[in-house]
Design a protein around this motif. Structure first.
Motif, PDB file in Angstrom:
ATOM      1  N   ASP A 109      13.971  74.367 -37.894  1.00  0.00           N
ATOM      2  CA  ASP A 109      13.156  74.491 -36.696  1.00  0.00           C
ATOM      3  C   ASP A 109      13.750  75.621 -35.855  1.00  0.00           C
ATOM      4  O   ASP A 109      14.967  75.613 -35.624  1.00  0.00           O
ATOM      5  CB  ASP A 109      13.176  73.172 -35.917  1.00  0.00           C
ATOM      6  N   PRO A 110      12.946  76.640 -35.469  1.00  0.00           N
ATOM      7  CA  PRO A 110      11.492  76.755 -35.606  1.00  0.00           C
ATOM      8  C   PRO A 110      11.070  77.015 -37.053  1.00  0.00           C
ATOM      9  O   PRO A 110      11.874  77.454 -37.866  1.00  0.00           O
ATOM     10  CB  PRO A 110      11.160  77.960 -34.719  1.00  0.00           C
ATOM     11  N   ARG A 111       9.804  76.763 -37.322  1.00  0.00           N
ATOM     12  CA  ARG A 111       9.241  76.982 -38.641  1.00  0.00           C
ATOM     13  C   ARG A 111       8.159  78.054 -38.544  1.00  0.00           C
ATOM     14  O   ARG A 111       7.375  78.073 -37.591  1.00  0.00           O
ATOM     15  CB  ARG A 111       8.662  75.696 -39.220  1.00  0.00           C
ATOM     16  N   ALA A 164       9.434  71.961 -32.947  1.00  0.00           N
ATOM     17  CA  ALA A 164       9.275  70.509 -32.962  1.00  0.00           C
ATOM     18  C   ALA A 164       9.257  69.936 -31.554  1.00  0.00           C
ATOM     19  O   ALA A 164       8.646  68.895 -31.299  1.00  0.00           O
ATOM     20  CB  ALA A 164      10.402  69.862 -33.769  1.00  0.00           C
ATOM     21  N   GLY A 165       9.913  70.617 -30.617  1.00  0.00           N
ATOM     22  CA  GLY A 165       9.992  70.129 -29.252  1.00  0.00           C
ATOM     23  C   GLY A 165       9.499  71.142 -28.243  1.00  0.00           C
ATOM     24  O   GLY A 165       8.499  71.829 -28.471  1.00  0.00           O
ATOM     25  N   SER A 166      10.201  71.232 -27.149  1.00  0.00           N
ATOM     26  CA  SER A 166       9.830  72.142 -26.075  1.00  0.00           C
ATOM     27  C   SER A 166      10.060  73.593 -26.511  1.00  0.00           C
ATOM     28  O   SER A 166      10.776  73.853 -27.488  1.00  0.00           O
ATOM     29  CB  SER A 166      10.649  71.839 -24.818  1.00  0.00           C
ATOM     30  N   PHE A 203       4.659  84.752 -26.692  1.00  0.00           N
ATOM     31  CA  PHE A 203       5.781  83.831 -26.544  1.00  0.00           C
ATOM     32  C   PHE A 203       5.281  82.508 -25.972  1.00  0.00           C
ATOM     33  O   PHE A 203       4.517  82.495 -25.000  1.00  0.00           O
ATOM     34  CB  PHE A 203       6.840  84.411 -25.596  1.00  0.00           C
ATOM     35  N   ARG A 204       5.714  81.424 -26.549  1.00  0.00           N
ATOM     36  CA  ARG A 204       5.346  80.113 -26.029  1.00  0.00           C
ATOM     37  C   ARG A 204       6.065  79.818 -24.714  1.00  0.00           C
ATOM     38  O   ARG A 204       5.555  79.082 -23.861  1.00  0.00           O
ATOM     39  CB  ARG A 204       5.699  79.039 -27.069  1.00  0.00           C
ATOM     40  N   CYS A 205       7.223  80.410 -24.525  1.00  0.00           N
ATOM     41  CA  CYS A 205       8.029  80.140 -23.330  1.00  0.00           C
ATOM     42  C   CYS A 205       7.526  80.947 -22.133  1.00  0.00           C
ATOM     43  O   CYS A 205       6.716  81.863 -22.269  1.00  0.00           O
ATOM     44  CB  CYS A 205       9.487  80.493 -23.603  1.00  0.00           C
ATOM     45  N   ALA A 206       8.033  80.605 -20.963  1.00  0.00           N
ATOM     46  CA  ALA A 206       7.707  81.347 -19.749  1.00  0.00           C
ATOM     47  C   ALA A 206       8.393  82.712 -19.780  1.00  0.00           C
ATOM     48  O   ALA A 206       9.358  82.931 -20.515  1.00  0.00           O
ATOM     49  CB  ALA A 206       8.160  80.563 -18.519  1.00  0.00           C
TER      50      ALA A 206
END
Length: 361
Positions: free
Chosen positions: A125-127, A144-146, A179-182
């Motif tokens: 993870d990440p995949r 899998a998580g945040s 990007f998934r993050c901020a």
């Protein structure tokens, strides 16, 4: 027209200098993000910095070689080439094994799929997965998580993008990065680093490039891999530009004139003192073609002119050697997935996209 030619001359003469600076230097924010990998585990940063000739705080850009040495020092300290950002550590030597696992894949697409499977097994993870849609090959990362940090996703892209560019002997132009993050405080550095539209706080992290490139042949040997690994990771830490070889020589010759004044392939081959068939074969061996090199140059110049000049779309089309603006429209939409006007508008709205508004990395 004289003004346009003058601008192009300035662009060509400064491009090599700026490209060299841009690809050899790493923003200090990226250094701090790497050091955070040590801080998270309560490890001191001063000894590692001293090992690579740096002192805290690092507030100036560093060379790719210095950053590469820092990468190796942190990886050795953690026994993790992914800086402790995966579900499992990427143990020392994993990058070398990854390169060996993809070396003999027949095409870029098959090499990429092998690389993604390898990283899934190592990191868990990440995949990553390869998704092909709307003319783009998108490498999607799921957590899998945040969300992870932007630095974690960037590190993944550096490893993967650097390898696939080297495998085919050419730059793989990036079309989008999500990007998934901020957005981190150094978001402008991320935008300049990738040289493509970058978005944060998205549903999924992904990096996209033209899907047609998946058919490029892999043209590397065991001996070439040894040389590549001797220069790693410094040679993949920055946006991959152009490999040494015949393709680079062709590019240098094309950069000596405006696209509207480029010579035919036969004339270029004569200038390089070889038959056209030989030049075509040697370019093919590097996974390149005359048309692809011209497209790369036109795209880079189009982006530069759209973001940093007030030239009209018609003037830019002429400058790039198109007889009709509509032909430029079609080519530009193929390159970046949007119209020239849309790209100029979006670039003006995104802080840091303009070269004039941010410091070099």
């Amino acid at each position: 027209m004289t003004e346009l030619l003058h601008y192009f001359g300035q662009f060509c003469h400064s491009e090599d200098r700026m490209a060299e600076i841009e690809r050899r230097m790493i923003a200090p924010g990226f250094v701090e993000e790497a050091l955070d990998s040590l801080r998270r585990l309560g490890k001191p940063t001063a000894p590692v910095l001293a090992r690579v000739g740096l002192a805290s705080p690092v507030d100036q850009p560093v060379s790719a070689e210095t950053y590469g040495a820092l990468w190796l020092a942190i990886a050795a300290e953690l026994d993790d080439e992914f800086f402790g950002m995966g579900a499992r550590p990427m143990r020392s030597g994993s990058f070398t094994l990854l390169c060996h696992s993809v070396l003999h894949a027949p095409t870029l697409g098959q090499a990429l799929r092998r690389a993604l499977r390898f990283l899934d097994v190592v990191l868990d993870d990440p995949r990553g997965r390869l998704v092909i849609r709307d003319g783009l090959a998108e490498i999607e990362l799921s957590d899998a998580g945040s969300p992870r940090s932007a630095f974690a996703y960037r590190t993944y892209w550096i490893i993967l993008h650097g390898i696939i560019c080297w495998l085919v002997g050419r730059r793989i132009p990036i079309r989008l990065v999500d990007f998934r993050c901020a957005e981190p405080k150094q978001g402008a550095d991320y935008r300049l680093f990738f040289g493509a539209p970058v978005r944060f706080s998205q549903a999924i992290s992904r990096l996209g490039f033209d899907s047609a490139l998946l058919d490029l042949p892999v043209a590397r040997s065991e001996q070439a891999l040894k040389q590549f690994l001797r220069g790693a990771p410094a040679n993949i830490l920055v946006r991959y530009r152009y490999d040494a070889g015949i393709a680079a020589a062709v590019r240098r010759r094309l950069n000596q004139a405006t696209p509207a004044m480029w010579r035919s392939f036969a004339e270029l081959a004569a200038d390089m003192r070889m038959p056209p068939s030989t030049l075509r074969h040697r370019l093919h061996d590097e996974g390149q073609s005359y048309a692809a090199i011209k497209d790369d140059i036109r795209r880079d110049l189009a982006v530069e002119l759209l973001l940093n000049t007030s030239m009209t779309i018609g003037e830019i089309a002429v400058q790039l050697g198109y007889s009709e603006p509509s032909a430029f429209f079609r080519a530009f939409r193929k390159w970046v997935g949007k119209s020239p006007e849309g790209f100029r508008r979006d670039g003006a709205e995104i802080e840091g996209m303009s070269v004039e508004s941010v410091d070099p990395p």
